[in-house]
Design a protein around this motif. Structure first.
Motif, mmCIF file in Angstrom:
data_model
loop_
_atom_site.group_PDB
_atom_site.id
_atom_site.type_symbol
_atom_site.label_atom_id
_atom_site.label_comp_id
_atom_site.label_asym_id
_atom_site.label_seq_id
_atom_site.Cartn_x
_atom_site.Cartn_y
_atom_site.Cartn_z
ATOM 1 N N VAL A 36 -0.829 -4.373 26.176
ATOM 2 C CA VAL A 36 -0.530 -5.629 26.805
ATOM 3 C C VAL A 36 -1.833 -6.327 27.067
ATOM 4 C CG1 VAL A 36 0.238 -6.811 28.855
ATOM 5 C CG2 VAL A 36 1.626 -4.941 27.614
ATOM 6 N N SER A 96 -2.093 -10.361 32.278
ATOM 7 C CA SER A 96 -1.621 -9.062 31.728
ATOM 8 C C SER A 96 -0.593 -8.549 32.732
ATOM 9 C CB SER A 96 -2.923 -8.085 31.789
ATOM 10 O OG SER A 96 -3.772 -8.449 30.903
ATOM 11 N N PHE A 129 7.048 -7.546 29.316
ATOM 12 C CA PHE A 129 7.377 -6.571 28.068
ATOM 13 C C PHE A 129 8.007 -5.458 28.393
ATOM 14 C CE2 PHE A 129 5.296 -2.898 25.943
ATOM 15 C CZ PHE A 129 5.572 -3.310 24.640
ATOM 16 N N PHE A 154 2.578 -10.424 31.836
ATOM 17 C CA PHE A 154 3.179 -10.055 30.635
ATOM 18 C C PHE A 154 3.560 -8.644 30.461
ATOM 19 C CE2 PHE A 154 2.609 -9.166 26.040
ATOM 20 C CZ PHE A 154 3.649 -9.925 25.575
ATOM 21 N N GLY A 155 2.928 -7.849 31.125
ATOM 22 C CA GLY A 155 3.334 -6.204 31.233
ATOM 23 C C GLY A 155 4.685 -6.256 31.932
ATOM 24 N N ALA A 197 -0.155 -2.519 33.143
ATOM 25 C CA ALA A 197 -0.842 -3.483 32.500
ATOM 26 C C ALA A 197 -2.213 -3.706 33.071
ATOM 27 C CB ALA A 197 -0.125 -4.873 31.969
ATOM 28 N N VAL A 240 2.007 0.537 27.457
ATOM 29 C CA VAL A 240 2.012 -0.588 28.360
ATOM 30 C C VAL A 240 0.621 -1.192 28.650
ATOM 31 C CG1 VAL A 240 2.959 -2.125 29.970
ATOM 32 C CG2 VAL A 240 4.258 -0.231 28.730
#
Lengths: 332, 327
Positions: free
Chosen positions: A267, A286, A293, A289-290, A72, A263
């Motif tokens: 993302v 990011s 995720f 969150f990546g 990400a 991804v």
């Protein structure tokens, strides 16, 4: 102002990532008893619950976090560097080079196994380094400085070229090997132990250290190279660092888990929708969150079809593809 | 995209995207499965069960062909075993056995059959896989008879041998061979009857030097059948597939008492085999690992559903039930 937004988003996305990594080992198709998992009375070798937790699940969660974060963040950096919202960690041929390395390691009887470790990550990392060097040499060949246009074109072309070589290798391989190469291309986080993660970690850490330095330069680069130079950015150096750090992160991630798609492109866009476009916030958010995720996707991937495993790259693409199309339509 | 890639991805995505559809996988998947099993280094893949009962059928074959091309390793072995070997004029890329095939011309295999080469050899019978639709059409245009081979379970071995016997005019020898194989399997079955059947995981592929991408036999296919005859209980017998990829978590939770790992397609040093066996030690709580019952079986014949399957079955039985052979 920016400091507060940074703090809030890092706290929010950070707790998401931590929650994902902490919760993931508790989730799965096999019921495990926590009292047994953390029991010191039972020897580890005789404790399936603890082995499922610490050998099968926890390494997957950590690998997912590392790979998701690296892909990400690398997507954010490349989108800014190339000024192209469609750029992803797999745009510049780095992952195709990594894939070619992996294909060769699977199909040739290479004996580069160190300490009995698999030769595939080593060959794939070497492939990513090779591809990075070629793309960089091409992008700097014609004139002083680094042409992002040439970088993009050379990367895309190299991607296609490596893909052709990959198909060639697959065609010549025998069928079980072909199956293994195809499986590798779908991505896999079942790393079975911590050694593969530790091997990839130093490279990812170097990349992240450079990422930490980049955001201000990336903000100015998105205004154009001249505008950035006028504001005191050493454009060439910033571009170089951005390119090499993103390539390094991608190479480390792909050699650990294969080319897990979407991804690195979905993302960053999703995070920008939430936190705006300032790279000082987007980049760390990011990465976090990546990580969250991919860990979540992997929990689903290993659960939905059990005892079969759904390759995680298929799941990220199935979630990421439609989502990206939705983003596209929404924007217009 | 090469065909193999497309087929393989079709297979794997179908495998994974919709488990309920697994009983009627698209034809492409069967093709890949056939591809895998066609190579000497194939695995325990068979056409999907819906197609399984249909055995290979002779296709308007001239009586006793004199020039046979076989690109299916299992069938090549059968032809030589029933005495039709001298009539075989060419074989596929992956045919390794019997030794007589070493000097024969090679005409490609499942994804890359060399049609011109085949036709130029003027065969009067070509053994092809049921999935090679394109090749069948081309050979039909050239008015060359074909025998369509379809993979199946263990019972398909004897059936195919008998059919080949009829076609090649070696019916008596074929009946004898098929009878021997079937009676040896039956006697092995009797010998194993009543013995405890250890829950066994049959592994046919994984990444060397680690426990990634472990592929095991599911509850159908000739490898599963061989394991059952040899007195083992396949821990994935309930999975109605020829093969599946399992995670380390699945291995830990299904707790096999025996792990049989098939190695083929290359020469292995004893050190290599030992190192690969040792990589299972990571999963120390698995009964097979704890009790030292992880076995590496080496040999290209392990994955060829030809006349030598019975040797494989006996070899597995000796590992699973040494006590039954002690007397």
């Amino acid at each position: 102002m920016i400091r507060r937004r940074l703090l809030v988003s890092v706290a929010a996305f950070g707790s998401l990532a931590v929650a994902a990594v902490v919760l993931a080992p508790f989730l799965g198709t096999t019921p495990i008893r926590l009292s047994r998992v953390f029991s010191r009375a039972i020897p580890f070798a005789e404790n399936p619950d603890a082995q499922i937790f610490f050998v099968a699940r926890l390494p997957r969660a950590l690998a997912g976090a590392l790979v998701g974060g690296a892909l990400a963040a690398s997507g954010v950096v490349l989108q800014a560097l190339l000024g192209n919202p469609l750029a992803s960690p797999f745009t510049l041929g780095v992952s195709a080079g990594a894939a070619l390395g992996a294909m060769l390691a699977i199909t040739l009887p290479l004996q580069l196994a160190f300490l009995g470790a698999s030769p595939i990550p080593i060959a794939s990392f070497a492939g990513s380094v090779g591809a990075t060097a070629i793309v960089y040499a091409l992008a700097t060949a014609r004139r002083r400085g680094l042409s992002t246009n040439v970088l993009l074109l050379a990367g895309v072309t190299l991607n296609a070229f490596f893909s052709a070589l990959i198909l060639f290798v697959q065609y010549l391989a025998d069928f079980t090997q072909t199956l293994r190469t195809v499986r590798w291309l779908m991505g896999d986080l079942d790393v079975a132990g911590y050694f593969p993660i530790l091997a990839a970690l130093p490279f990812a850490l170097i990349a992240f250290a450079i990422f930490a330095w980049l955001p201000r330069a990336l903000n100015l680069l998105t205004l154009g190279a001249d505008a950035a130079a006028a504001r005191g950015v050493d454009v060439l150096q910033a571009q170089r660092l951005a390119f090499f750090s993103a390539s390094l992160a991608t190479g480390a991630a792909v050699s650990l888990a294969g080319p897990i798609g979407f991804v690195g492109i979905v993302v960053p866009h999703l995070v920008r929708l939430i936190v705006g476009s300032d790279h000082r916030v987007v980049l760390p958010a990011s990465a976090l969150f990546g990580a969250a995720f991919l860990v979540a996707c992997d929990v689903a991937a290993r659960s939905v079809l059990a005892p079969l495993e759904l390759p995680v790259g298929i799941l990220t693409a199935m979630i990421g593809g439609p989502f990206f199309l939705w983003l596209l339509i929404r924007r217009q | 995209m090469t065909e193999s890639w497309t087929r393989a991805s079709a297979l794997l995505s179908a495998e994974t995207e919709d488990s309920r559809a697994r009983d009627h996988l698209p034809a492409a998947c069967c093709l890949l499965l056939a591809v895998l099993a066609l190579s000497a280094c194939g695995n325990n893949t068979n056409p999907s069960p819906a197609e399984q009962p249909e055995p290979a059928r002779p296709q308007a074959v001239a009586r006793s062909p004199q020039r046979i091309v076989s690109i299916v390793p299992a069938v090549t072995e059968m032809l030589f075993a029933i005495g039709a070997g001298p009539k075989v004029v060419a074989v596929g890329s992956f045919d390794k056995y019997p030794p007589e095939v070493r000097d024969l011309p090679r005409v490609g295999a499942l994804i890359d059959p060399d049609v011109e080469r085949i036709i130029s050899l003027r065969p009067d019978l070509v053994i092809v896989d049921k999935g090679q639709i394109d090749l069948q059409r081309k050979l039909a245009n050239a008015r060359i008879a074909t025998f369509l081979y379809a993979l199946g379970g263990l019972d398909n071995v004897g059936r195919t041998i008998r059919e080949l016997g009829t076609i090649t005019g070696q019916a008596r020898q074929a009946a004898l061979l098929a009878g021997t194989i079937e009676s040896r399997l039956a006697s092995l079955r009797r010998r194993m009857a009543g013995l405890p059947r250890p829950p066994t995981m049959l592994v046919f592929s994984r990444e060397p030097g680690g426990l990634r991408n472990i592929y095991v036999s599911g509850g159908i296919g000739f490898l599963n059948d061989v394991l059952e005859v040899a007195g083992g209980a396949n821990i994935f017998a309930g999975v109605h597939r020829e093969s599946l990829q399992v995670t380390t978590e699945t291995v830990l939770s299904s707790a096999p008492e025996v792990i049989l790992e098939l190695r083929y397609g290359a020469a292995f040093t004893p050190e290599q085999i030992e190192r690969d066996r040792a990589s299972w030690n990571l999963l120390a709580s698995v009964p097979a690992v704890r009790d030292g019952r992880v076995y590496e079986l080496v040999g290209d014949e392990l994955v060829v559903p030809g006349p030598r399957v019975v040797d494989t079955a006996e070899r597995m039985a000796r590992i699973l039930h040494p006590e039954a052979f002690a007397r």
